[in-house]
Design an enzyme around this catalytic site. Sequence first.
Site, short mmCIF file in Angstrom:
data_model
loop_
_atom_site.label_atom_id
_atom_site.label_comp_id
_atom_site.label_asym_id
_atom_site.label_seq_id
_atom_site.Cartn_x
_atom_site.Cartn_y
_atom_site.Cartn_z
CD GLU A 1 1.64 11.79 14.41
OE1 GLU A 1 0.57 11.26 14.02
OE2 GLU A 1 2.77 11.39 14.05
CG ASN B 1 1.16 2.28 13.24
OD1 ASN B 1 2.36 2.34 13.45
ND2 ASN B 1 0.51 3.19 12.53
N GLY C 1 0.83 -1.20 0.00
CA GLY C 1 0.00 0.00 0.00
C GLY C 1 0.86 1.24 0.00
CE LYS D 1 4.91 5.34 13.85
NZ LYS D 1 3.48 5.29 13.69
CG HIS E 1 6.34 8.76 17.13
ND1 HIS E 1 5.33 8.77 16.20
CD2 HIS E 1 7.35 9.52 16.61
CE1 HIS E 1 5.69 9.53 15.16
NE2 HIS E 1 6.90 9.99 15.39
CG ASN E 2 1.69 7.16 16.09
OD1 ASN E 2 2.84 7.45 15.76
ND2 ASN E 2 0.88 6.48 15.30
CG MET F 1 2.96 3.79 5.32
SD MET F 1 4.23 5.02 5.65
CE MET F 1 5.06 4.28 7.05
NE ARG G 1 -6.11 -8.25 0.69
CZ ARG G 1 -7.25 -7.90 1.28
NH1 ARG G 1 -8.12 -8.84 1.63
NH2 ARG G 1 -7.52 -6.64 1.53
CB SER H 1 7.50 7.77 12.23
OG SER H 1 6.93 9.06 12.10
#
Length: 303
Positions: A181, A96, A9, A174, A177-178, A11, A31, A122
Amino acid sequence: MRMAMIGLGKMGGNMTKRLCRGGVEVVGYNRSQDVVAALAKSEGMIAAESLDDVVAKLSAPRRIWLMLPAGEPTEQTLTALLPLLERGDVIIDGGNANYHDTQRRSAWLAQQGVSLADAGTSGGVWGLDNGYCLMVGGAAEAIDLIKPALRVLAPAPDRGWAHVGPVGAGHFTKMVHNGIEYGMMQAMAEGFSLLHSKQDLSLDLAQIAELWRHGSVVRSWLLDLTADALAGDQQLHDVAPFVPDSGEGRWTVQEAVDQGVALPVISMALAMRFASQDEQAYGNRMLSVMRNAFGGHLVKKFT
């Protein structure tokens, strides 16, 4: 070095591009085979038609990076992959995931001699050009096997990535971190909202955002992105006041509750996202009714 990327996708696709351009051979599977074919043509990625094909095109010890949504998509893929792998192979979960799930999955995979590394990732859509910040958890032996990929994906070989601890540490880092954010975004949004409401001063929000980018204490990449957005449209008439939450803010606040650690800013930022998602705003309607009941204040009606 040859490795696999499962999940191509936004990322995963961009990470694959960066890896290929950095000299890493990538076996890619998604897929949607249209995505696979496009990356094979544009980047020289080695196309795979199935998970079996992915494993067949790798030599031991295999390195397989997952960039899939947290929860069932990751769980199902791991369940399908495990019988195909051998002792010494490494799976990297770059999505995530909740760190509790990561620790559970690591113990499960370890029974078959397969290592799990978790890479909190990130960088978003800018990672292809600027590199990704990678917070990696896992055993040292597993990290050593994937270091060449980490060095290519990061902003530079010697910075922007780190082995932060054992399995689960990458996703935990992470998650926090989010959460941070969330708080930073909420503070910036509130500040610009106050500037915008002071109509008698005729403030130019784009000018102020650009001003703050240079030498101010609040300068940041988040401010850079905000300045770019305001330069195009200060009124945001076409933007609905709806802000989703991806789940990591919830996990951060829950972890704080479990540990008894005060996170007032992050908790309130999460609550404000919930408020934006409440199309019925029933609680606010109740406040209006109560205010009318004890003070006789006017209840504003829909027109």
